[in-house]
Enzyme design. Structure first.
Site: not given
Ligand code: NAD
Length: 709
Positions: A61, A102, A105, A125
């Site tokens: 992210a 991310g 992911e 995270e």
């Protein structure tokens, strides 16, 4: 467009192209989504490969979007991953390098994953006070099992792709390629995509429950044990942080509930955590860490002086620790001292350090030799002639520094960087001992210098800008967190520490035991209280500083209790006696009856009425004294930003990271509240009211509704 699209035979190739690490900000997500649709609609395309441009697959992210509406704007990451998973054609994540958060992911949402040998993958995270928020807690266990997934998600540490290839039958990757170039890797990934393009049904991790339990090998009892042991460990290591516990609970959902319910839970917790002060503080530190390397007058065009060789003068505690940093980076290092015996001891100590790493499997034997070959020792300052950077770490006495710098000036080549590791002396004065003050800079390492990450870079009134830029680059090479300070007594860290320790001594004088003070601040989250810390560093260091201070500023009120401890020869761990007692060779601090009676006697003599001091007051007095001095430092321009001060305190002084450092903590608490507390403390007849006068900057900020920044 921050993702490109091309057709390679029957494969649609999407390349994430958002430098530096292909972050998944809105524009990249839109591009991936659009290109995915393009590939879906093209009937010639049989499979879709997603790869990253450059060295990374995706760093995850975009942190700048965190907590903003942009992060949620469609397509958000969950939406993109959902579209990938629902694609009618197989989608293959081709991890050409780093895949974090991310980014990983997104790869987990693909039907297949291939990676280049050595690619790093991580779910970091938790380090920002969060749990993975786009399916990571639900899909990773379904790929590699709950135990391996917990290890990654709770620690946030990176793993190499090959370690996740085969984990007792489970795997994150379908293929690992040892590709010499990105193009070669893309070719292999496209060949793999073609080879599986007709396989149906498309594999999806959401359906892969058995892997969570290591193909059913982990029964209910084993699973309970795994989750409970994680929780138990976390109560010891992370009691101030909610996120690691939430990681465990979210992963647990993979074996207690359906995928969809697990996803709903993950999302809910992710959004809740985002609003916690701990998460905000950790995100503050993440940004602060990046900002502290930025210096107003240093630009990308600022020339750098090459530092290929280094000399360290003074082979004592600091000289040896500092040398290890350069040797670890394979930088040829010349260690100079005026005693041959000290040099022999230093060399043996450095070798012993490396041998111990080899015996623990942390260092290869070949690297030990490589590093030791970089080390030279000498008694002769004449050997400095070719060295690029010379760092002085001799005794902390101006006379000694003067003699050493005059000699350095005599032998160093023109353009060599001349650095000092002084903790307290005026570096403007030290620079004036040379004919080239522009080449002089402070490099203040912390003890143990090979372990502590913090480096205060002290720029004098005359330090040349290219010298500053060069030492910042060198700090990066030796993996230090460098923060720039201007010259003042104690720079940023020790100047603030002096005020903190003054309060600690006063607290003992007024009624606390050293252990009571330590325990209070350790419960607040400090790694170590002031008395345990002083015993570790050596009480004589502070004693020497105080002696100087009494002469310079006789009006300042100090508790002489610290001097009393030193006068009794209790210098700390090195004498097995300080504020605590120590057994030889053991660092465990044992409350000392001798110290108790010394304190009692001291209070009696001074006629101090002993009182019980509540924990809130102990922590308040210690922390607000740091905040107030920090504000002075900021106002005087000694530190460029409040967040630099936070980095110094969290990295170098064990200030709890979950508060974001003293200045961030003050902002979160409210500056007006802190002023109110300081006014209360100022009423204490045993304290110095002037000490608690808020820095003018704090008043200015309150009036203008601003924060320390
Ligand atoms: P130390 O006493 O362990 O070592 C000093 C070394 O300098 C000794 O080996 C001595 O032989 C050598 N030396 C003295 N005069 C010399 C000369 N004229 N020429 C060559 N060598 C000479 O001291 P230390 O604790 O390593 O501290 C060194 C410096 O680092 C000091 O300025 C100190 O303030 C600073 N510092 C210390 C710490 C710490 O925790 N010890 C932390 C940060 C900075």
């Amino acid at each position: 467009m921050t993702a490109s699209y091309e057709v390679r035979g029957q494969v649609g190739l999407i390349t994430l192209a958002n430098p530096p690490v292909n972050g998944l900000g809105l524009s990249t997500r839109e591009s991936v989504y659009a290109n995915l649709r393009l590939a879906e609609m093209d009937e010639h395309i049989q499979a879709i490969v997603i790869v990253g441009a450059g060295k990374s697959f995706s760093g995850g992210a975009d942190i700048k979007e965190f907590g903003t509406a942009r992060a949620m704007q469609q397509p958000n990451l969950l939406g993109v991953i959902d579209a990938i998973e629902k694609s009618s054609k197989p989608v293959i994540a081709a991890l050409n390098g780093l895949a974090m958060g991310g980014g990983l992911e997104l790869a987990l949402g693909c039907h297949y994953r291939v990676a280049v040998l050595g690619a790093l993958v991580a779910m970091p995270e938790v380090k920002l006070g969060l749990i993975p928020g786009a399916g990571g807690t639900q899909r990773l266990p379904r790929a590699i099992g709950v135990d391996a997934a917990l290890e990654m998600i709770v620690s946030g540490e990176a793993r190499k792709s090959e370690l996740l290839f085969e984990l007792g039958g489970q795997k994150l990757f379908d293929q690992i390629f040892n590709s010499p170039s990105l193009e070669d890797f893309v070719r292999s990934a496209c060949e793999f995509a073609t080879s599986i393009s007709q396989v149906r049904p498309l594999p999806m991790l959401r359906n892969n429950l058995s892997n969570s339990t290591n193909q059913g090998l982990l029964g209910k009892t084993e699973l309970t044990k795994i989750f409970e042991s994680y929780r138990e460990n976390l109560t010891k290591t992370s009691k101030h942080l909610p996120a690691p516990f939430e990681c465990v609970t979210a992963v647990e959902k993979t074996v207690t509930t359906s995928f969809d319910e697990g996803m709903i839970y993950e999302r809910k917790v992710f959004l809740e955590l985002m609003q916690t002060p701990e998460c905000k503080s950790l995100r503050h530190l993440f940004v602060a860490q990046r900002n502290c390397t930025k210096i107003d007058d240093v630009t990308p065009e600022t020339p750098l002086r090459q530092v290929r060789t280094v000399a360290v003068i003074g082979a004592g505690t600091m000289g040896c620790g500092i040398s290890l940093n350069f040797l670890n980076a394979n930088i040829p290092t010349l260690l100079i001292d005026n005693s041959a015996e000290v040099l022999d001891r230093a060399k043996a100590g450095i070798l012993k350090n490396y041998e111990s790493q080899v015996s623990k499997g942390k260092l290869k034997e070949a690297d030990l030799h490589k590093r030791m070959n970089c080390l030279q020792t000498s008694l002769d300052f004449g050997d400095l002639k070719t060295v690029d950077l010379i760092l002085e770490a001799v005794f902390e006495e101006m006379r000694v520094k003067e003699a050493v710098f005059k000699k350095i000036d005599e032998f160093a080549k023109p353009g060599a960087i001349l650095a000092t590791n002084t903790s307290t002396l005026d570096i403007n004065t030290i620079a004036s001992f040379t004919q080239r003050p522009q080449d002089v800079v402070g490099l203040h390492f912390f003890s143990p210098a090979n372990i502590m990450k913090l480096l205060e870079v002290v720029r004098t009134d005359k330090t040349a800008i290219d010298v500053l830029a060069s030492v910042m680059a060198l700090a990066k090479t030796i993996q230090k967190t460098a923060v720039v300070a201007r010259v003042c007594d104690g720079f940023i860290g020790n100047r603030m520490l002096e005020q903190y320790v003054r309060q600690a001594f006063l607290l003992v004088e007024e009624g606390c035991s050293p252990a009571q003070v330590d325990q209070a601040i350790e419960r607040f989250g400090f790694a170590m209280g002031p008395f345990r810390m002083y015993d570790l560093a050596g009480n004589d260091i502070g004693w020497a500083i105080r002696k100087r201070r009494y002469i310079e500023q006789p009006q300042l009120k100090y508790s002489k209790i610290g001097d009393l401890i030193c006068e009794h020869g209790r210098m700390g761990q090195k004498t097995n006696a300080g504020w605590y007692d120590y057994l030889p060779g053991n660092r465990k601090a044992i409350p000392s009856p001798v110290v108790d009676s010394l304190i009692e006697e001291f209070r009696k003599q001074r006629g101090v009425p002993v009182r019980h001091i509540p924990e809130e007051e102990i922590c308040g007095r210690l922390i607000y004294s740091l905040v107030n001095e920090g504000a002075h430092i900021l106002q005087e321009g000694i530190a460029a930003r409040a967040s630099d001060i936070d980095i110094v305190y969290v990295t170098g002084y064990g200030f709890p990271a979950h508060t974001g450092g003293p200045m961030n903590y003050a902002n979160q608490l409210g500056l007006d509240l802190i002023v109110k507390k300081m006014q209360e403390f100022a009423k204490n007849p045993l304290d110095d009211a002037a000490f608690w006068r808020p820095a003018p900057l704090i008043h200015q900020l309150i009036e203008s509704g601003k924060l320390l920044q």
